[in-house]
Enzyme design. Structure first.
Site, PDB file in Angstrom:
ATOM      1  N   GLU A  34       9.570 -10.111   1.251  1.00 42.86           N
ATOM      2  CA  GLU A  34      10.701  -9.710   2.088  1.00 42.86           C
ATOM      3  C   GLU A  34      11.286 -10.812   2.971  1.00 42.86           C
ATOM      4  O   GLU A  34      11.433 -10.631   4.181  1.00 42.86           O
ATOM      5  CB  GLU A  34      10.317  -8.492   2.940  1.00 42.86           C
ATOM      6  CG  GLU A  34       9.982  -7.277   2.095  1.00 42.86           C
ATOM      7  CD  GLU A  34       9.698  -6.018   2.917  1.00 42.86           C
ATOM      8  OE1 GLU A  34       9.495  -6.130   4.130  1.00 42.86           O
ATOM      9  OE2 GLU A  34       9.682  -4.924   2.316  1.00 42.86           O
TER      10      GLU A  34
ATOM     11  N   GLU B 293       7.368  -1.898  -3.822  1.00 41.04           N
ATOM     12  CA  GLU B 293       7.053  -0.990  -2.708  1.00 41.04           C
ATOM     13  C   GLU B 293       8.039   0.159  -2.719  1.00 41.04           C
ATOM     14  O   GLU B 293       9.239  -0.050  -2.885  1.00 41.04           O
ATOM     15  CB  GLU B 293       7.204  -1.684  -1.336  1.00 41.04           C
ATOM     16  CG  GLU B 293       6.103  -2.636  -0.966  1.00 41.04           C
ATOM     17  CD  GLU B 293       6.269  -3.215   0.445  1.00 41.04           C
ATOM     18  OE1 GLU B 293       6.945  -2.591   1.288  1.00 41.04           O
ATOM     19  OE2 GLU B 293       5.719  -4.293   0.695  1.00 41.04           O
TER      20      GLU B 293
ATOM     21  N   TYR C 216      13.181   1.808   0.209  1.00 38.31           N
ATOM     22  CA  TYR C 216      12.740   2.977   0.977  1.00 38.31           C
ATOM     23  C   TYR C 216      13.810   4.044   1.099  1.00 38.31           C
ATOM     24  O   TYR C 216      13.870   4.740   2.107  1.00 38.31           O
ATOM     25  CB  TYR C 216      12.217   2.510   2.337  1.00 38.31           C
ATOM     26  CG  TYR C 216      10.860   1.830   2.189  1.00 38.31           C
ATOM     27  CD1 TYR C 216       9.681   2.581   2.218  1.00 38.31           C
ATOM     28  CD2 TYR C 216      10.761   0.468   1.956  1.00 38.31           C
ATOM     29  CE1 TYR C 216       8.447   1.975   2.039  1.00 38.31           C
ATOM     30  CE2 TYR C 216       9.528  -0.143   1.774  1.00 38.31           C
ATOM     31  CZ  TYR C 216       8.379   0.614   1.816  1.00 38.31           C
ATOM     32  OH  TYR C 216       7.151   0.026   1.634  1.00 38.31           O
TER      33      TYR C 216
ATOM     34  N   ASP D   9       4.309  -6.261   9.196  1.00 37.89           N
ATOM     35  CA  ASP D   9       3.776  -4.936   9.512  1.00 37.89           C
ATOM     36  C   ASP D   9       2.313  -4.787   9.086  1.00 37.89           C
ATOM     37  O   ASP D   9       1.986  -3.978   8.239  1.00 37.89           O
ATOM     38  CB  ASP D   9       4.671  -3.894   8.808  1.00 37.89           C
ATOM     39  CG  ASP D   9       4.223  -2.465   9.049  1.00 37.89           C
ATOM     40  OD1 ASP D   9       3.624  -2.201  10.105  1.00 37.89           O
ATOM     41  OD2 ASP D   9       4.451  -1.626   8.166  1.00 37.89           O
TER      42      ASP D   9
HETATM   43  C1  E8X Z   1       6.659  -0.484   5.698  1.00 37.57           C
HETATM   44  C2  E8X Z   1       6.611  -1.709   4.774  1.00 37.57           C
HETATM   45  C3  E8X Z   1       5.633  -2.712   5.321  1.00 37.57           C
HETATM   46  O1  E8X Z   1       4.413  -2.143   5.674  1.00 37.57           O
HETATM   47  C4  E8X Z   1       5.427  -3.852   4.331  1.00 37.57           C
HETATM   48  O2  E8X Z   1       4.562  -4.814   4.849  1.00 37.57           O
HETATM   49  C5  E8X Z   1       6.721  -4.513   3.956  1.00 37.57           C
HETATM   50  C6  E8X Z   1       7.921  -2.521   4.647  1.00 37.57           C
HETATM   51  C7  E8X Z   1       9.179  -1.808   4.563  1.00 37.57           C
HETATM   52  C8  E8X Z   1      10.390  -2.603   4.879  1.00 37.57           C
HETATM   53  N1  E8X Z   1       7.713  -3.521   3.586  1.00 37.57           N
HETATM   54  O3  E8X Z   1       7.392  -0.501   6.660  1.00 37.57           O
HETATM   55  O4  E8X Z   1       5.937   0.467   5.474  1.00 37.57           O
HETATM   56  C9  E8X Z   1      11.448  -1.677   5.353  1.00 37.57           C
HETATM   57  C10 E8X Z   1      12.847  -2.069   5.103  1.00 37.57           C
HETATM   58  C11 E8X Z   1      13.728  -0.958   5.617  1.00 37.57           C
HETATM   59  C12 E8X Z   1      15.034  -0.809   5.023  1.00 37.57           C
END
Ligand code: E8X
Length: 600
Positions: free
Chosen positions: A414, A506, A471, A179
């Site tokens: 991730e 995060e 999140y 992302d």
């Molecule tokens: C997001 C972040 C993204 O920008 C980052 O590079 C990695 C993401 C969330 C993962 N982590 O989307 O803002 C979402 C997982 C959902 C359950």
């Protein structure tokens, strides 16, 4: 690997500036001699990503090869010197040609590489320098791109048969499994530096503390030299210790330690001289250790207050921008933070120098983003990635090993650790051992875990520090903060039993600056503040939570899609670095949280 330095024995020639540029039409495969027609070249700035420099979707969406070209002459006074051409970063794959001849290929978009010019370039004579750059991402690149045939390919086209879509998709396109915008090109500086023929190749510093003294183990690798003298200078340039020999140990009496912000990040200089060459390296004396569920810097429990960041700005894209780096350091301190993660790739070396200088602590991350997330097959068995991943870790540590600001390595962001837990564990624990073995300072090693079924995940718990991106309240339990806090507690109960230090690397909520509500709902500035405030209260109850890194420092550009209006808007700051309300919220919160001893 040493950063280029100008001194009595060495000089640096910058090749930054306006280069001639063209996009490949898909038919030349990176072969500069057929792909680049100089008279058709367009002006492009180096360093910078090429994508946003022109007002044309062809540049923005380009997938494949592009060509850069310029001429240069090394001054004839350098006729007896060793000449090295250095690219700080070319994203993601580079083929370098001099006078039409291929002299180097390099894979990986975020680390430097060098070319010895002996026999290739003659001082005093004009040369033609050309670089073919490829920005394609797939299962064997870092970061990872999705490939045709995977779940992602065409996955959001319900009702449209893929065979039909394949007709339109004859044109190659990138399908990033990450992302952030896939900015490409010569993203960092290009230089030629000179050294004497007999020269210093590398210097390694391993600091330690014994009582009041600092201990510095060092080694110098050389070509053509037989001995070295290492003089340690204090901040005022006074000699405090000296040793000779290509390796050894130096004691600095009553040493001043490198301490994180707002402490004093004291830096010494190791001045290394050989018969012919000279190099000065700034370093700090500090220790880093994980003990139980504590992260100790200089023996004291450290609390990470900071962010995941990006190298991202308007026009430059991912291009090196020193003013932004200086500004970001200023903002980090303004928010009373003390750390950041180089999500999701190694940053420009200048940023680490600034961090050393300002006392900002770095979690240094590789570009391994998106290994397998969402894949239907076992990525650890089907992706051809291991060898490249090791090479990137080796080169990252070689580049950043001496920085006192770097306190931990993050091997990845991730990856999938949940669906193929056994092969994931095999991959991550063996890479963990590999990373430890690379680092002369043997810092803690981790990777950053995606929101997942943490009970099924057998890898994250094996790391020195558990780093999790979560999140609750945003992507899931959206907007329901009561449920989000409940879910957080269920998960934190789980990690409490694992009994390792844990950093929230995060958590966050997209927020439109200027959108205000009295009853806070998603996307409003009030929601972002409420989200962080309520979740932080839960973190405060857990002593093993040793850090909080909101996502993200600033809004940043990414691939277009239904979730993204003008990029990812989870910044505490806007893309041009203006504060949202949440920036003020953290500035106040972190003013009251000390860097050391917050959770005794
Ligand atoms: C997001 C972040 C993204 O920008 C980052 O590079 C990695 C993401 C969330 C993962 N982590 O989307 O803002 C979402 C997982 C959902 C359950």
């Amino acid at each position: 690997m040493l950063y280029p330095e100008t001194n009595e024995k060495r000089s640096v020639i910058s090749l930054d500036g306006v280069w001639s540029f063209c996009l490949d039409d898909g038919s030349n495969g990176g072969n500069i001699n057929s792909g680049f027609i100089e008279r058709n070249g367009e002006m492009i700035a180096v360093p910078a990503s090429y994508n946003d420099q022109k007002d044309d979707l062809r540049f923005r969406e380009h997938c494949g090869w592009a060509y850069y070209s310029r001429r240069f002459t090394v001054p004839e006074i350098y006729g007896n010197e060793r000449l090295v051409l250095r690219f700080d970063a070319v994203t993601h794959y580079a083929k370098v040609y001099i006078d039409g001849k291929l002299v180097c290929e390099h894979k990986g978009g975020f680390l430097p590489f060098e070319i010895e010019l002996d026999g290739i370039v003659t001082a005093g004579k004009k040369s033609l320098l050309q670089v073919a750059v490829n920005n394609e991402v797939n299962h064997s690149t870092l970061p990872v791109g999705n490939e045709e045939g995977t779940a992602f390919f065409g996955s959001d086209n319900a009702g449209v048969p893929s065979v039909e879509m394949a007709k339109v998709w004859r044109k190659k396109r990138n399908l990033p499994n990450f992302d952030f915008f896939n900015y490409a090109g010569i993203n960092r500086s290009v230089r030629i530096y000179t050294t004497p023929k007999d020269h210093i190749d590398d210097i390694t510093i391993v600091p330690d503390v014994k009582g009041k003294d600092g201990i510095v183990r060092y080694s110098v690798s050389v070509s053509g030299c037989s001995d070295a003298v290492v003089t340690i200078l204090d901040r005022d340039g006074n000699e405090v210790a000296r040793a000779s020999g290509l390796e050894g140990e130096i004691v600095i009496k009553d040493a001043k330690l490198w301490n994180p912000y707002p402490g004093d990040p004291y830096l010494y200089t190791a001045l290394v001289t050989t018969e012919s060459d000279k190099y000065s390296l700034r370093f700090g004396i500090r220790t880093v250790r994980v003990e139980g569920n504590r992260f100790l810097i200089n023996g004291k429990p450290f609390f990470f207050k900071g962010f995941g960041k990006h190298e991202d700005s308007a026009v430059h894209g991912r291009g090196f921008d020193l003013a932004y780096d200086v500004k970001d350091m200023s903002l980090i301190k303004w928010m009373n933070a003390n750390s950041f993660r180089t999500s999701h790739y190694p940053y420009a070396e200048e940023m680490y120098d600034l961090a050393d200088e300002e006392g900002i602590v770095i979690i240094d991350e590789t570009p391994a983003v998106g290994i397998g997330a969402g894949a239907s097959q076992d990525p650890y068995r089907t992706f051809n990635i291991r060898e490249h991943h090791e090479a990137v870790i080796r080169d990252l540590v070689a580049r950043d090993k001496n920085h006192p600001s770097v306190v931990m390595w993050s091997m990845a962001n991730e990856p999938d650790t949940e669906h193929f837990p056994l092969s994931a564990r095999e991959y991550w624990t063996s890479l963990y051992a590999f990373t430890h073995a690379q680092d002369p300072q043997d810092r803690p090693v981790t990777f950053v875990c995606c929101q997942n079924n943490y009970e099924a995940d057998l890898s994250t718990r094996e790391m020195d520090v558990v780093c999790i991106n979560r999140y609750y309240g945003w992507y899931n339990l959206s907007g329901d903060m009561e449920a989000a806090c409940y879910a957080w507690n269920i998960e934190l109960d789980f990690w409490q039993k694992i009994n390792k230090p844990l950093i929230i690397t995060e958590y966050g909520a997209d927020t439109l600056p200027g959108f205000h509500l009295t009853a806070p709902e998603m996307f409003s500035e009030e929601f972002q503040v409420m989200y962080y405030d309520l979740i932080n209260r839960e973190f405060d109850k857990r002593d093993f939570v040793i850090g909080e890194h909101p996502w993200n420092f600033a809004d940043f550009n990414t691939i277009q899609g239904v979730y993204r209006a003008d990029g990812n808007r989870k910044g505490l700051l806007t893309r041009d670095r203006r504060p949202k309300m949440a920036a003020h919220y953290f500035r106040k919160r972190w003013a009251e949280i000390p860097s050391f001893g917050y959770k005794k």
